[in-house]
Motif scaffolding. Structure first.
Motif, short mmCIF file in Angstrom:
data_model
loop_
_atom_site.label_atom_id
_atom_site.label_comp_id
_atom_site.label_asym_id
_atom_site.label_seq_id
_atom_site.Cartn_x
_atom_site.Cartn_y
_atom_site.Cartn_z
N THR A 295 0.85 -1.19 0.00
CA THR A 295 0.00 0.00 0.00
C THR A 295 0.89 1.24 0.00
O THR A 295 1.77 1.37 0.86
CB THR A 295 -0.91 0.04 1.25
OG1 THR A 295 -1.63 -1.20 1.35
CG2 THR A 295 -1.90 1.19 1.15
N TYR A 296 0.67 2.12 -0.97
CA TYR A 296 1.46 3.35 -1.04
C TYR A 296 0.81 4.46 -0.23
O TYR A 296 -0.40 4.47 -0.02
CB TYR A 296 1.63 3.78 -2.50
CG TYR A 296 2.48 2.84 -3.31
CD1 TYR A 296 3.84 2.70 -3.05
CD2 TYR A 296 1.92 2.06 -4.33
CE1 TYR A 296 4.62 1.83 -3.78
CE2 TYR A 296 2.70 1.19 -5.08
CZ TYR A 296 4.04 1.08 -4.79
OH TYR A 296 4.82 0.21 -5.52
N ALA A 297 1.63 5.40 0.22
CA ALA A 297 1.14 6.51 1.03
C ALA A 297 0.07 7.30 0.27
O ALA A 297 0.25 7.64 -0.90
CB ALA A 297 2.31 7.44 1.39
N GLY A 298 -1.04 7.55 0.93
CA GLY A 298 -2.11 8.32 0.33
C GLY A 298 -3.07 7.52 -0.53
O GLY A 298 -4.08 8.04 -0.98
N ALA A 299 -2.75 6.24 -0.78
CA ALA A 299 -3.62 5.41 -1.62
C ALA A 299 -4.79 4.89 -0.81
O ALA A 299 -4.63 4.48 0.35
CB ALA A 299 -2.83 4.25 -2.21
N ALA A 300 -5.96 4.87 -1.42
CA ALA A 300 -7.16 4.41 -0.72
C ALA A 300 -7.19 2.89 -0.59
O ALA A 300 -7.75 2.35 0.37
CB ALA A 300 -8.42 4.89 -1.45
N GLY B 78 6.04 3.34 0.84
CA GLY B 78 4.84 2.55 1.03
C GLY B 78 5.04 1.50 2.11
O GLY B 78 6.10 1.41 2.75
N LEU C 256 -1.02 16.83 -9.50
CA LEU C 256 0.05 15.83 -9.55
C LEU C 256 1.27 16.38 -10.26
O LEU C 256 1.16 17.14 -11.23
CB LEU C 256 -0.42 14.58 -10.28
CG LEU C 256 -1.09 13.46 -9.48
CD1 LEU C 256 -1.34 12.26 -10.39
CD2 LEU C 256 -0.23 13.03 -8.30
N ASP D 206 5.19 11.96 -11.61
CA ASP D 206 4.48 10.93 -10.85
C ASP D 206 3.41 10.23 -11.69
O ASP D 206 2.72 9.34 -11.19
CB ASP D 206 3.83 11.54 -9.60
CG ASP D 206 4.86 12.00 -8.58
OD1 ASP D 206 5.95 11.41 -8.56
OD2 ASP D 206 4.59 12.96 -7.84
#
Length: 530
Positions: A10-15, A59, A408, A412
């Motif tokens: 899971t990456y930072a900020g990903a839901a 992540g 963005l 990225d």
């Protein structure tokens, strides 16, 4: 050899997680093909094998990945370098030396391999990949495909037990791709090396694979034999789509097997003709005469004459290093040109300011990110709108790739999103000539179909479009005309079907399967059967 035990990333900020609860066991000497739409987590899965996830990407990694008994949580990439070789999507970003031979030797120097063994391995790799003639060339002077082969070679010299390849044939011409994949297969069969390949051009790789790891987009991984997985997968090469249409069972993955099953289908198509495409229609929009491009003593373009007409899509093909990119830059006016003339709209774009030249000839280079220099997507769009209608670039971008957040950073974005942004920027100037250099690198089949519709729409509106590409399936679906270059010269120029249908190197899968009938795409066959 490789074990995934309930792995979630899971990456930072990903839901939601990019990959979720993945459990896999990949043995020694297996060739595993990783497939799925753009953005489904293929690169994340590959990078978890050598510890780039999470040590470099950030992540959170839950679960456990082990390679040859080493846990990637406690072994960063540098401690896995002797076991795992990794080649990313953009080889130029991974180079650390100046010349081909130095790059091949670099990993061996870091691993303290003795000089005699180092020399032997470098020579073996040069021969294996057919790049011996490039040994002293500066890396920056190589074509994209040549750089890709060097990047693969730099990994192979270290004799790793696992090789991870992310889009390894995306910049290679068909013959070079076959050579590289044959070399990779030889490593599997003869040396027992485990290979993981993520590839969008499944038609090139599927028949070599022992297993297919399909990422459907919900974070899971479906594991099984390629034929069984592809029978129902959303991503499938033309040979599988043709097999589904014809009702072949089991589905063939090689052209040889498909031809054996195709006799009844050829009989059904005997009384039908493929649709005709325009050739030579429209007025001349750009005229090039005797164009010569040299880099030092090397002649990249050797006296080329070319006409581009309104409403025509031209595919520019040829082996790596044949001069395609150099010709496009010379036509646009930004690249060097030692001799010859280029005329569009009554003027030479090389004599115009960069802004005015862009209004005459738009160019999207092999690496679209080279044209992105601002901090956000919105800022790039606003800069493109500076001399036109506010919001025009953003509207184009939303048509090409909906839903990209404006805040963005362009770096990225995914490969496909970056391509869409640069294409939107160039099209905002509404140039009558658009040049696209390898525009489908990093695009899956669905994205390529959308790209094809966009380019055909440009042509219908009168734009002259040139697509330099090694993607024969794209050419079969898109191009009205094909121009083939070799050693800086044009060696063939004519209607798409005439140039590629019977070519051993450039024929698409459908043409090979249904030869001698002149069909190029599954869509054309489906229309005839209806």
């Amino acid at each position: 050899m490789i074990e995934f035990d309930r792995v979630t990333v899971t990456y930072a900020g990903a839901a939601t997680p990019t990959i979720r609860d993945v459990t896999l066991s990949i043995g020694e000497g297996e060739l595993c093909l990783v497939a799925g739409h753009t953005g489904t987590g293929k690169s994340t899965l590959l990078r978890a094998v050598n510890g780039l996830v999470p040590h470099f990407t950030g992540g959170t990694l839950a679960g456990r990945v082990t390679v040859a008994g080493r846990d990637t949580r406690t072994h960063p990439p540098r401690e896995l370098a002797d076991v795992v070789g990794y080649v990313g999507q953009d080889p130029l970003h991974g180079f650390v030396t100046d010349t081909v031979e130095e790059e091949l030797a670099y990993a061996l120097e870091q691993l303290a391999v003795p000089a005699p063994a180092m020399r032997k391995r470098v020579e073996e790799t040069l021969d294996l990949l057919g790049i011996a003639d490039l040994r002293h060339r500066p890396l920056r002077t190589l074509s994209g495909g040549q750089q890709q082969r060097v990047a693969i070679g730099a990994v192979l010299t270290a004799h790793p037990r696992v090789v991870v390849l992310d889009e390894p044939t995306s910049a290679l011409d068909p013959t070079a791709a076959e050579d590289v994949l044959a070399a990779v297969t030889r490593l599997v069969h003869d040396l027992g090396i485990t290979i993981l390949i993520a590839e969008h051009r499944l038609e090139r790789v599927a028949h070599y694979a022992d297993r297919l790891l399909h990422l459907p987009g919900d974070g899971t991984v479906i594991d099984g034999p390629p034929a069984r997985i592809l029978a129902t997968a959303a991503v499938a090469p033309p040979i599988v789509e043709l097999g589904r249409l014809a009702g072949w069972h089991p589905l063939p993955l090689s052209v040889r097997d498909a031809r054996r099953a195709a006799a009844p289908l050829r009989a059904r198509l005997e009384d039908h003709e493929p649709p005709c495409r325009g050739f030579g229609v429209g007025t001349v929009e750009l005229l090039a005469h005797d164009v010569v491009v040299r880099y030092g003593r090397h002649t990249a373009v050797a006296g080329v004459d070319l006409q581009l007409r309104t409403g025509e899509v031209v595919a520019l093909m040829g082996r790596n290093g044949s001069g395609k990119s150099s010709l496009l830059w010379a036509l646009q006016g930004s690249g060097p040109r030692q001799r010859g003339t280029v005329t569009t709209g009554g003027t030479d774009p090389a004599k115009l300011s960069p802004t005015d030249a862009r209004r005459r000839v738009g160019l999207v280079p092999q690496t679209p990110a080279d044209l992105l220099y601002l901090d956000t997507v919105d800022a790039e769009c606003a800069a493109a709108d500076a001399d036109g209608v506010p919001g025009a670039c953003r509207a184009l971008l939303d048509d090409l790739a909906p839903g990209i957040p404006g805040d963005l950073h362009p770096r990225d974005l995914s490969e496909g999103q970056r391509l869409a942004l640069v294409l939107a920027i160039q099209l905002t100037a509404a140039p009558p000539v658009v040049l696209l250099d390898e525009p489908t690198r990093g695009l899956d089949y669905t994205a390529k179909r959308h790209f094809t519709r966009i380019v055909r729409g440009l042509a219908r509106n009168g734009t002259a479009v040139v697509v330099a590409t090694h993607d024969v399936e794209l050419v079969a679906a898109l191009a009205d005309r094909v121009v083939v270059m070799a050693q800086g010269e044009i060696v063939a120029d004519g209607p798409t079907a005439d140039i590629i249908a019977a070519s051993p190197a450039f024929a698409p899968q459908v043409a090979k399967i249904l030869h001698p009938q002149p069909w190029l795409t599954v869509a054309d066959v489906a229309e005839a059967l209806r």
